[in-house]
Motif scaffolding. Structure first.
Motif, PDB file in Angstrom:
ATOM      1  N   PHE A  13      79.686   1.126 -33.270  1.00  0.00           N
ATOM      2  CA  PHE A  13      79.823   1.473 -34.728  1.00  0.00           C
ATOM      3  C   PHE A  13      80.768   0.613 -35.821  1.00  0.00           C
ATOM      4  O   PHE A  13      80.505  -0.087 -36.743  1.00  0.00           O
ATOM      5  N   SER A  14      82.139   0.485 -35.061  1.00  0.00           N
ATOM      6  CA  SER A  14      83.243  -0.290 -35.760  1.00  0.00           C
ATOM      7  C   SER A  14      82.724  -1.712 -35.934  1.00  0.00           C
ATOM      8  O   SER A  14      82.882  -2.432 -37.008  1.00  0.00           O
ATOM      9  N   THR A  15      82.190  -2.356 -34.844  1.00  0.00           N
ATOM     10  CA  THR A  15      81.622  -3.769 -35.035  1.00  0.00           C
ATOM     11  C   THR A  15      80.609  -3.776 -36.151  1.00  0.00           C
ATOM     12  O   THR A  15      80.595  -5.036 -36.965  1.00  0.00           O
ATOM     13  N   TRP A  16      79.573  -2.930 -35.936  1.00  0.00           N
ATOM     14  CA  TRP A  16      78.455  -2.971 -37.069  1.00  0.00           C
ATOM     15  C   TRP A  16      79.123  -3.009 -38.459  1.00  0.00           C
ATOM     16  O   TRP A  16      78.831  -3.691 -39.320  1.00  0.00           O
ATOM     17  N   LEU A  17      80.082  -1.940 -38.495  1.00  0.00           N
ATOM     18  CA  LEU A  17      80.759  -1.549 -40.023  1.00  0.00           C
ATOM     19  C   LEU A  17      81.469  -2.987 -40.428  1.00  0.00           C
ATOM     20  O   LEU A  17      81.385  -3.439 -41.579  1.00  0.00           O
ATOM     21  N   ARG A  18      82.142  -3.598 -39.492  1.00  0.00           N
ATOM     22  CA  ARG A  18      83.103  -4.595 -39.990  1.00  0.00           C
ATOM     23  C   ARG A  18      82.169  -6.093 -40.062  1.00  0.00           C
ATOM     24  O   ARG A  18      82.651  -6.804 -40.856  1.00  0.00           O
ATOM     25  N   GLU A  19      81.177  -6.210 -39.118  1.00  0.00           N
ATOM     26  CA  GLU A  19      80.561  -7.721 -39.004  1.00  0.00           C
ATOM     27  C   GLU A  19      79.266  -7.542 -39.866  1.00  0.00           C
ATOM     28  O   GLU A  19      78.660  -8.600 -39.758  1.00  0.00           O
ATOM     29  N   GLY A  21      76.184  -7.856 -42.184  1.00  0.00           N
ATOM     30  CA  GLY A  21      75.969  -8.502 -43.480  1.00  0.00           C
ATOM     31  C   GLY A  21      75.338  -7.532 -44.525  1.00  0.00           C
ATOM     32  O   GLY A  21      75.296  -8.082 -45.589  1.00  0.00           O
ATOM     33  N   THR A  22      74.898  -6.286 -44.135  1.00  0.00           N
ATOM     34  CA  THR A  22      74.409  -5.374 -45.110  1.00  0.00           C
ATOM     35  C   THR A  22      75.102  -4.949 -46.077  1.00  0.00           C
ATOM     36  O   THR A  22      76.659  -4.373 -45.651  1.00  0.00           O
ATOM     37  N   ILE A  23      74.857  -4.510 -47.189  1.00  0.00           N
ATOM     38  CA  ILE A  23      75.718  -3.971 -48.346  1.00  0.00           C
ATOM     39  C   ILE A  23      76.093  -2.415 -47.808  1.00  0.00           C
ATOM     40  O   ILE A  23      76.883  -1.831 -48.131  1.00  0.00           O
ATOM     41  N   TRP A  24      75.169  -1.696 -46.825  1.00  0.00           N
ATOM     42  CA  TRP A  24      75.413  -0.459 -46.404  1.00  0.00           C
ATOM     43  C   TRP A  24      76.438  -0.352 -45.427  1.00  0.00           C
ATOM     44  O   TRP A  24      76.783   0.609 -45.244  1.00  0.00           O
ATOM     45  N   ALA A  25      77.029  -1.302 -45.069  1.00  0.00           N
ATOM     46  CA  ALA A  25      78.131  -1.315 -44.047  1.00  0.00           C
ATOM     47  C   ALA A  25      79.609  -1.200 -45.000  1.00  0.00           C
ATOM     48  O   ALA A  25      79.630  -0.320 -45.650  1.00  0.00           O
ATOM     49  N   TYR A  26      80.426  -2.282 -44.393  1.00  0.00           N
ATOM     50  CA  TYR A  26      81.881  -2.060 -45.157  1.00  0.00           C
ATOM     51  C   TYR A  26      81.886  -2.125 -46.654  1.00  0.00           C
ATOM     52  O   TYR A  26      82.683  -1.246 -47.095  1.00  0.00           O
TER      53      TYR A  26
END
Length: 157
Positions: A13-19, A21-26
């Motif tokens: 999850f943290s990797t997805w959030l940080r890396e 490219g989607t606007i829905w993450a970080y």
């Protein structure tokens, strides 16, 4: 402790959030964190300024509703803050500045409770402003300003 922080930071999850490219993450989490900050500190400062005599045409009883807004903002920031921390745990975890920020937030939340007691201790309809409430209002403004500065400064340290 660093092993735990590393595993948190390198979780899927943290990797997805940080890396991601989607606007829905970080970007979304950071935007929600900013919205929560605006709700929490904005409502707090509005009440603080009212206690200090600005906008004295506004009834104190009406300002009591601002506590609900403060708590909504606090919980938005708590959840998004945990997510932001997890995305960079090995850097933020050992950071003294991060610990100062958390301490300032804790003191800021404490001032919310104390101001509520000082102003509304006898009930919303019997709200009054004394010297202690004014001192707490000044402290609240300074504490939240310092917490915001610490949070912003973390990006550059």
């Amino acid at each position: 402790m660093m092993v735990f922080l590393g595993s948190l930071e390198h979780s899927a999850f943290s990797t997805w959030l940080r890396e991601s490219g989607t606007i829905w993450a970080y970007p979304t989490v950071l935007t929600l964190h900013t919205v929560g900050l605006a709700l929490l500190v904005g409502a707090s400062w509005a009440l603080d300024l009212r206690v200090l005599g600005f906008g004295d045409q506004i009834e104190l009883a009406a300002m009591a509703k601002s506590f609900r807004v403060m708590w909504i903002g606090f919980w938005i920031n708590a959840v998004t803050g945990i997510l932001l921390f997890a995305s960079d745990a090995t850097t933020k975890g050992p950071s003294r500045l991060f610990h100062w920020k958390l301490g300032l937030i804790a003191v800021g939340v404490g001032t919310i409770f104390l101001i509520k007691r000082a102003v509304y201790g006898r009930g919303v309809e019997e709200a009054s402003i004394g010297g202690a409430a004014k001192l707490l209002a000044v402290a609240s403004i300074v504490i939240w300003l310092a917490a915001i500065a610490a949070g912003r400064f973390m990006a550059y340290v």
